[in-house]
Every structure is written in C-alpha cells, then in structure tokens.
Design an enzyme around this catalytic site. Structure first.
Site, mmCIF file in Angstrom:
data_model
loop_
_atom_site.group_PDB
_atom_site.id
_atom_site.type_symbol
_atom_site.label_atom_id
_atom_site.label_comp_id
_atom_site.label_asym_id
_atom_site.label_seq_id
_atom_site.Cartn_x
_atom_site.Cartn_y
_atom_site.Cartn_z
ATOM 1 N N GLU A 79 38.597 42.581 13.216
ATOM 2 C CA GLU A 79 37.381 43.504 13.249
ATOM 3 C C GLU A 79 37.726 44.750 12.535
ATOM 4 O OE1 GLU A 79 36.677 44.835 17.055
ATOM 5 O OE2 GLU A 79 38.802 45.077 17.714
ATOM 6 N N ARG A 82 54.491 61.087 37.860
ATOM 7 C CA ARG A 82 54.378 60.146 36.815
ATOM 8 C C ARG A 82 55.102 59.053 37.025
ATOM 9 N NH1 ARG A 82 57.203 58.780 32.309
ATOM 10 N NH2 ARG A 82 55.732 57.954 30.837
ATOM 11 N N TYR A 106 36.387 53.398 28.274
ATOM 12 C CA TYR A 106 35.362 54.240 27.755
ATOM 13 C C TYR A 106 34.307 53.528 27.170
ATOM 14 C CZ TYR A 106 36.499 53.749 22.961
ATOM 15 O OH TYR A 106 36.678 53.124 21.398
ATOM 16 N N HIS A 147 54.682 54.500 36.161
ATOM 17 C CA HIS A 147 53.724 53.546 35.255
ATOM 18 C C HIS A 147 52.925 52.683 36.049
ATOM 19 C CE1 HIS A 147 56.651 54.606 32.340
ATOM 20 N NE2 HIS A 147 55.962 53.989 31.367
ATOM 21 N N ARG A 191 29.953 45.993 30.030
ATOM 22 C CA ARG A 191 31.240 45.692 29.275
ATOM 23 C C ARG A 191 32.227 46.716 29.811
ATOM 24 N NH1 ARG A 191 31.346 47.094 22.880
ATOM 25 N NH2 ARG A 191 31.031 49.161 23.461
ATOM 26 N N LEU A 245 37.035 43.788 20.071
ATOM 27 C CA LEU A 245 36.032 44.357 21.147
ATOM 28 C C LEU A 245 34.743 43.427 21.003
ATOM 29 C CD1 LEU A 245 35.973 46.768 22.911
ATOM 30 C CD2 LEU A 245 34.211 47.581 21.125
ATOM 31 N N LYS A 268 37.908 48.103 26.263
ATOM 32 C CA LYS A 268 37.513 49.242 25.735
ATOM 33 C C LYS A 268 38.303 50.398 26.455
ATOM 34 C CE LYS A 268 33.558 51.204 23.253
ATOM 35 N NZ LYS A 268 33.857 51.079 21.654
#
Ligand code: PDD
Length: 286
Positions: A179, A100, A32, A102, A51, A203, A147
């Site tokens: 951070e 489902r 995101y 992985h 990014r 980040l 991110k």
C-alpha cells in the site's frame, strides 16, 4: 478555535493535557481512526467504528465506549466545530500507568481523545495534474491491518516522499505491492483495476472498500489479487485512496511518468462515482 473531547470532557484543544506516563506516549500503545465529516455528516461512521473494534480487539484493549456512545461523541465533536468539512481524529490509548513496564498493566483506564481538523481534500489543480510518488521497501511490522498510533515506520516512509517533493511513498514487500505510507494503492492495466487483497500486510482501507463497491456496482472491471512490483511500474494508471485524499491519480513514480504521465480516464470515472456516492450518502444522513 477548536473543541476537542478528552476522557469525557469537552475543551479547547490548546487546553487538553495528557500525562507523560500515558502508554500512548511511552509505547505508542493505542488505536486511532481518521474519518471525514462532509457538511456536518460523518462518512462511513459504522465502518470506522468496526475497524476500531478490530484494532482494539487485537490489542487486547477493551473498547471504552459502545457504538452508540461513540456515535454521540463523534457527532458532538462535529457539531461543536462548525459546518465546514472536517477531518475527525479519534484515539484510544491503554491509558496512564503507574510505572513504565511493557506488559499491559492490570489497573488502567483508557485515554479517549477526539479532535477535529479542517478537511483538506486535493484541489482541482492537483487532481488535474496528478501527484508524484516514490517507492520504498515496506519495512513495517507484520500487523499492518491494525490502525495503531505506533506510526514511526509510516512517518519515516512518508518523509522519503516529502524530501523529494512527492505526495506518497508506494511500498513493496518481497516484490509485491502492499500500500502507500498513508493510503491504499490501486493499479490500472489494460482497462482493469487491480488491488492487493486485504491481509496482515496492509490497512483495510474504508475508501478501498468504497472504491471496490463502486467498481462492482457500476461495472468497472476489477481484480483483487497480489500485484507485482513490475506491474506497478508498467501501470497505465496508479491511484492513491484514503479518507482525506479520496481518489487521487499518481502520475509520476520515482521520476518516471506513470502511463502517459497524465491522470487516466478510469481515475476520473471513479472520482466522479465517489463524489456522487458521497452526495447520496450525505443526503440520506451519513
Ligand atoms: N490513513 N493505508 C494506510 C497505511 C493508511 O494510513 C491509510 C489512511 C489508508 C487508507 O485508509 P482509509 O481509506 O480508511 O482512510 C491505507 C489516514 C488517513 C491517516 O493516517 O491519516
């Protein structure tokens, strides 16, 4: 009323639907970005797209759109959501899988979602008093440079601050500053700005880069180097920076005053430069 974009279509946010088999929902398998739009213009758009490319590349998730296509969609969302300042959220997940499992499925097309929320930057009063923070051990994983939407650790860490009525949680790993739970942290000591170097432990903030560019171009002494926990605790000034908080002084840490317990002169200087830079960029068209 808010218009969002989901997989090629524009719709009311309240009408948007994603399958529970989406790997973003099942595994947090998505990337995101959050970017501000001031008066209809996106701030540092190309840096955010770069990014995003880094995150997707490291996740082995092919970018579903070219830079030009991203620019069109992001400008489209801004235009459709009025002229007030906006916080644009974009998310790409690996998509909806049949079962489902992985490991990445072979046949899957990414889910692309973009929405607009009101951009709420700190008020003048908040800026004048500064905000409070708590500290915690950084128990996140070793790819904090990505991110991704797998943000449970950040949520747990931010919740520690929220429960104490504080704005942010400052994170330390092995005795060093990394951070904040959702921001970059800068430390001022003896007139010099300090910030840890980019690494897999934090980040790479877009605002972090703007602050360092401004410090370099306008002559504020700074050092990019590892910062000890003790240095944070004895700092003259602490700042948190992010796309939505901009440059915000932290004046209390773990119930003790930071420096004199008031926002310091270097924070005020950087905030002014940041606003000035923002105006300049916006005049030139984002
Ligand atoms: N968060 N570090 C972390 C862990 C963050 O989540 C953020 C921003 C930053 C600052 O990055 P930038 O300057 O590019 O906004 C640093 C966003 C705003 C969020 O998750 O909502």
């Amino acid at each position: 009323m808010s218009v969002c974009y989901l997989n090629g279509e524009w719709m009311e946010l309240s009408a948007a639907r994603v399958s529970p088999m989406d790997r973003g929902f099942l595994f947090g398998d998505g990337a995101y970005e959050v970017l501000p739009a001031y008066s209809g213009k996106l701030f540092r758009l190309d840096e955010h797209l770069r990014r995003l490319e880094h995150t997707l590349g490291q996740m082995g998730l092919p970018n579903p759109m070219s830079r030009d296509e991203w620019r069109q969609v992001l400008r489209g969302i801004v235009e459709r959501n009025g002229t007030a300042d906006q916080s644009i959220y974009l998310q790409v997940t690996r998509g909806v899988a049949a079962v489902r499992a992985h490991a990445y499925p072979a046949e899957v097309s990414p889910t692309v979602f973009v929405m607009s929320e009101a951009l709420v930057t700190p008020t003048d009063e908040t800026r004048a008093s500064g905000v409070s923070a708590v500290s915690a051990a950084d128990f996140r994983w070793l790819r904090c440079d990505l991110k991704t939407v797998s943000l449970l650790a950040n949520c747990m860490l931010k919740q520690m601050a929220a429960e104490k009525g504080c704005m942010e949680t400052i994170l330390f790993r092995d005795g060093f500053l990394t951070e904040g739970a959702a921001s970059s942290i800068f430390v001022v000591q003896d007139g010099v700005l300090h910030v840890p170097p980019k690494s897999h432990l934090m980040l790479p903030g877009i605002t972090y880069d703007v602050v360092l560019e401004l410090a370099r171009d306008r002559g504020m002494p700074f050092q990019v180097r590892e910062v000890l926990e003790e240095e944070v605790r004895s700092a003259d000034e602490l700042w948190m920076t992010s796309s939505t908080k901009e440059v915000l002084p932290i004046t209390r840490l773990d119930d003790r005053p930071v420096g004199k317990g008031k926002p310091g002169p270097m924070a005020a200087q950087m905030y002014e430069w940041y606003q000035d830079f923002k105006q300049g960029v916006m005049r030139r068209g984002g």
